[in-house]
Design an enzyme around this catalytic site. Structure first.
Site, PDB file in Angstrom:
ATOM      1  N   LYS A 137       0.868  -1.182   0.000  1.00 28.40           N
ATOM      2  CA  LYS A 137       0.000   0.000   0.000  1.00 28.40           C
ATOM      3  C   LYS A 137       0.895   1.219   0.000  1.00 28.40           C
ATOM      4  O   LYS A 137       2.036   1.157   0.423  1.00 28.40           O
ATOM      5  CB  LYS A 137      -0.864   0.024   1.267  1.00 28.40           C
ATOM      6  CG  LYS A 137      -2.145   0.787   1.080  1.00 28.40           C
ATOM      7  CD  LYS A 137      -3.193  -0.098   0.445  1.00 28.40           C
ATOM      8  CE  LYS A 137      -4.406   0.672   0.006  1.00 28.40           C
ATOM      9  NZ  LYS A 137      -5.510  -0.220  -0.371  1.00 28.40           N
ATOM     10  N   ASP A 146      -6.864   4.033  -4.761  1.00 29.35           N
ATOM     11  CA  ASP A 146      -7.555   3.824  -3.489  1.00 29.35           C
ATOM     12  C   ASP A 146      -8.261   5.157  -3.220  1.00 29.35           C
ATOM     13  O   ASP A 146      -8.488   5.921  -4.167  1.00 29.35           O
ATOM     14  CB  ASP A 146      -6.552   3.451  -2.374  1.00 29.35           C
ATOM     15  CG  ASP A 146      -7.228   2.939  -1.106  1.00 29.35           C
ATOM     16  OD1 ASP A 146      -7.628   1.771  -1.066  1.00 29.35           O
ATOM     17  OD2 ASP A 146      -7.379   3.721  -0.139  1.00 29.35           O
TER      18      ASP A 146
END
Ligand code: 2IT
Length: 441
Positions: free
Chosen positions: A118, A158
């Site tokens: 991430k 995201d």
């Protein structure tokens, strides 16, 4: 857990995500002395590496702005690092560590060979112009490009990062790396390597999962009232599929409040969500202003105050508290599928589970997004593009398989399914087995 808390005090989201997984896997772990011997848990909770970098850019007024960028490569046991980038003012290493940790198990559930990662920045897209977004993305990629590659680490979107941002990021990547393999990022535009249905995939996959969960419990989604939170990419895809399946989406929300839509959201309103996202205003009230006879705006309230059958958190971690869960249940809600990553606070999950509410966690429900990113990587690597029917049928199969894995590992002695345990154990077993086979590294 105690050691981790002492080492990373204050990293509350990260500790919350790790605690949930460790509690779920405790019994299984203790049945496998080889895991303990190889210190699988101690190795799995620690990211492989964290890149942190300064991102400096110039805003429209000519002022110099500095943000912090990160990429956390969490675990590569089952494939190259894979996971999204989040641009949000509240981004911290703790937030990205929780997301990278979750991503590792989620990606394992997809059945595709992807490790977990991430990244992102504390850059706040709210109120930014298109030019500012582009310059920020270019400055961010100036550092990130050295960390990524189609077989090393493949970022995607995201919160705060959609198709527009992926375009600017890819443009700058090409210029710096002089590598033209589009597989280095997913969520790309349809004319340059993006997979058809990737924008819809998280929401579509979540509704396919919900359908399987309801079917397993002898229920049906048609005619049910659904509350969603947010109005971004995930809420958009979920609204389309929920409506197609005959459900009524009666609430969407934003940081400013909730829009109550008593007769259910229409296609025109769903399309307008894209306009609201592109405006960077971050206000759901705009929906009620545009459709005053269909939507009623209630300032300061969440979607969980609207009476529904099914709650689908689609926005941000910890967005549904124990108090919200109590209000939902008191108003007749009997199912909650978490679409956002860790959308429910632990107290809310326990309240749902103790009150007979069907509950499934984000890492199972929302895995259709990254799964379709995996399908995009496959198409890029083989220089082809599949049709919408092909992608949709593969996505459907993957969501069905994730549901089956949850049932396999989460069925309780009384026949009910603990989807939290099921998802965590299934994901953990796959990653743990791969780590064991690859030795002490
Ligand atoms: O949370 C997630 O799974 C995502 N933001 C999607 C990640 C991806 O690589 O498509």
């Amino acid at each position: 857990m105690n050691r981790l808390q002492a080492k990373y005090p204050g990293e509350s989201e990260y500790l919350q995500a790790v605690r949930e997984v460790l509690e779920s896997i405790e019994d299984v772990y203790n049945m496998h002395p080889e895991f303990e011997q190889a210190k699988i848990v101690e190795r799995m909770v620690e990211p492989d590496r964290i890149f942190s970098f300064r991102v400096t850019w110039v805003d429209d007024k000519g002022e110099v702005q500095t943000n912090t960028g990160y990429r956390i490569q969490f675990n590569s046991a089952i494939g190259p690092y894979k996971g999204g980038l989040r641009f949000h003012r509240a981004v911290t290493p703790s937030m990205l560590k929780f997301l990278g940790f979750e991503q590792t198990f989620k990606n394992a559930l997809t059945t595709l060979p992807m490790g977990g990662a991430k990244g992102g920045s504390d850059f706040d897209p709210k109120g930014k112009s298109n030019g500012e977004i582009m310059r920020f993305c270019q400055a961010f990629m100036q550092e990130l490009w050295q960390c990524i590659g189609p077989d090393q680490d493949v970022p995607a979107g995201d919160v705060g990062v959609g198709g527009r941002e992926i375009g600017y990021l890819y443009g700058q990547y090409k210029k710096l790396a002089r590598q033209y393999n589009t597989g280095v990022l997913t969520g790309k535009g349809g004319t340059w390597g993006g997979s058809i249905l990737r924008p819809e995939a998280t929401g579509f996959g979540a509704l396919y999962f919900t359908q399987h969960l309801l079917h397993h419990a002898g229920k049906d989604i048609a005619g049910k009232k659904v509350a969603l939170s947010g109005f971004g990419n995930v809420a958009w895809g979920a609204s389309i599929k929920a409506t197609q399946l005959g459900a009524k989406v009666v609430a969407i929300s934003g940081p400013d409040g909730v829009c109550h839509i008593p007769e259910g959201i229409t296609r025109e309103m769903i399309d307008y969500m894209l306009v609201m996202r592109a405006s960077n205003r971050d206000r759901v009230e705009d929906m009620a202003t545009r459709f005053p006879d269909k939507a009623q705006f209630i300032a300061g309230k969440k979607s969980w105050s609207i009476p529904v059958d099914i709650a689908l958190p689609c926005a941000f971690q910890n967005e549904l508290s124990e108090e919200d869960a109590k209000e939902l249940v008191a108003n007749g809600c009997w199912c909650c599928c978490e679409v956002s990553n860790m959308g429910c606070q632990p107290g809310a999950i326990h309240y749902f589970q103790n009150n007979g509410v069907l509950f499934a966690p984000g890492k199972a429900v929302n895995a259709g997004g990254v799964a379709t990113s995996g399908l995009e990587m496959t198409q890029n690597a083989s220089h082809i593009s599949w049709t919408a029917e092909e992608v949709d049928s593969k996505l459907h199969q993957i969501m069905q398989s994730i549901h089956e894995q949850c049932v396999k590992f989460g069925t309780q002695p009384d026949g009910s399914v603990d989807y939290v345990k099921g998802a965590n154990i299934a994901g953990f077993m796959k990653v743990a087995q791969a780590m064991l086979e690859q030795g002490i590294i």
